[in-house]
Design a protein around this motif. Structure first.
Motif, short mmCIF file in Angstrom:
data_model
loop_
_atom_site.label_atom_id
_atom_site.label_comp_id
_atom_site.label_asym_id
_atom_site.label_seq_id
_atom_site.Cartn_x
_atom_site.Cartn_y
_atom_site.Cartn_z
N THR A 1 9.87 -3.18 1.90
CA THR A 1 9.10 -2.06 1.41
C THR A 1 7.60 -2.28 1.56
O THR A 1 6.81 -1.45 1.12
N SER A 2 7.18 -3.37 2.18
CA SER A 2 5.76 -3.62 2.43
C SER A 2 5.35 -3.03 3.78
O SER A 2 6.16 -2.86 4.68
N ASP A 3 4.07 -2.74 3.90
CA ASP A 3 3.56 -2.20 5.15
C ASP A 3 3.56 -3.26 6.26
O ASP A 3 3.82 -2.95 7.42
N TYR A 4 3.25 -4.49 5.89
CA TYR A 4 3.22 -5.59 6.85
C TYR A 4 3.94 -6.79 6.22
O TYR A 4 3.75 -7.08 5.04
N ASP B 1 0.49 -4.72 1.51
CA ASP B 1 0.44 -3.26 1.58
C ASP B 1 -0.98 -2.83 1.88
O ASP B 1 -1.96 -3.51 1.52
N LEU B 2 -1.11 -1.67 2.52
CA LEU B 2 -2.40 -1.14 2.93
C LEU B 2 -2.64 0.18 2.20
O LEU B 2 -1.76 1.03 2.14
#
Length: 322
Positions: free
Chosen positions: A112-115, A142-143
């Motif tokens: 569920t993280s962006d990166y 996350d961003l």
């Protein structure tokens, strides 16, 4: 006839859908997209049903039928956090392969993280403003970029950020951890979130520490390293390891305890890696390549009076020679 087990990548997609539906509450559009994904291939539906079949292991309430969003992973006793649920999922042979699950468990945690990166993985990302974000092993971020600020939330692990003040057009570039809010300016710095603190090392430029209740900023300048926790911020005068060497695929140590060195190497490999108390305080200096941790460990008996006790590739203990 369909396969006895869906492919691992399809199972991962099914779990991803389940988590997205859980997080959304009740989103009819997302539920419709999930239903379309399930119906697009028989392997998708098979993977979905396998994931749902874990409800007894997860102690879930009745899960939704086709086209209905997964509202909750809550029982009458407790609500399972997303990461707890993934740990339980990791303990079950979704595709009949415990080895695959062990290898990808870190990736599951960070879906569920962006990166994100898995065990032993290092990746670089060009951010929308042109800054360079590098993630070390087992890391997730996350961003949140908007008109007011550029915010990176480090959820776990370690990042290196290379930035330029002109890239933000007046918006501050912030890195948020469990312990502090950091503001980066021109330069390069590393932020690492450990279990009990956040560590910050600046290679170039400067970083400001924003702490609630403190009127003045604290500054970390080029060449400095700081440790931040609930008690405050303290400068670290001597480091046993080069904080940024991992970006080049290296561990560079300076009179580092063997036990600490093995704990660091263990971040880049699966399984157990440790040592006996008899050798824990031996000191180690050198440059070691991360691309082959097995080969790295084989170098230890050449420089220290130790031997490797290896039951399997995934269980290694360093003991005193003799």
């Amino acid at each position: 006839m369909g396969p006895a087990h869906p492919p691992p990548q399809v199972v991962k997609q099914a779990i991803h859908w389940l988590l997205r539906l859980r997080e959304s509450g009740h989103d009819p559009a997302l539920a419709q997209q999930c239903e379309q994904w399930r119906s697009s291939h028989h392997e998708h539906e098979l993977a979905w049903q396998r994931v749902l079949s874990l409800h007894q292991d997860l102690d879930l309430r009745a899960l939704p039928a086709a086209g209905v969003a997964l509202r909750t992973l809550e029982t009458s006793q407790r609500r399972l956090h997303r990461r707890q649920a993934l740990k339980l999922l990791g303990g079950v042979a979704l595709v009949g392969s415990a080895a695959w699950l062990g290898k990808d468990l870190d990736a599951l945690h960070a879906w569920t993280s962006d990166y994100a990166t898995g065990t032993g993985e290092r990746r670089s990302f060009q951010l929308p403003d042109g800054s360079l974000l590098q993630l070390n092993t087992r890391s997730a971020a996350d961003l949140a970029f908007d008109q007011r600020q550029r915010l990176i939330r480090l959820r776990q692990g370690e990042l290196m950020l290379t930035c330029n003040a002109l890239q933000g057009q007046g918006r501050p570039l912030l890195v948020e951890t469990r312990d502090a809010l950091l503001e980066g300016f021109d330069g390069r710095f590393v932020v690492r979130q450990d279990a009990d603190c956040t560590r910050v090392s600046v290679s170039q430029g400067k970083v400001a520490i924003h702490r609630p209740g403190h009127g003045q900023l604290q500054w970390i300048t080029s060449g400095q390293a700081w440790r931040l926790d609930t008690q405050g911020a303290q400068q670290v005068e001597q480091q046993a390891m080069d904080a940024s060497a991992w970006a080049e695929g290296l561990i560079v140590t300076r009179d580092m305890r063997l036990a600490d060195f093995l704990a660091e190497v263990g971040r880049y490999r699966h399984g157990y890696l440790g040592c006996s108390e008899a050798v824990a305080d031996l000191r180690l200096s050198g440059v070691f390549r991360l691309e082959d941790t097995d080969g790295l460990l084989e170098l230890l008996p050449q420089t220290l009076p130790v031997r490797l006790h290896q039951r399997t590739r995934w269980w290694v203990r360093v003991e005193r020679m003799g």
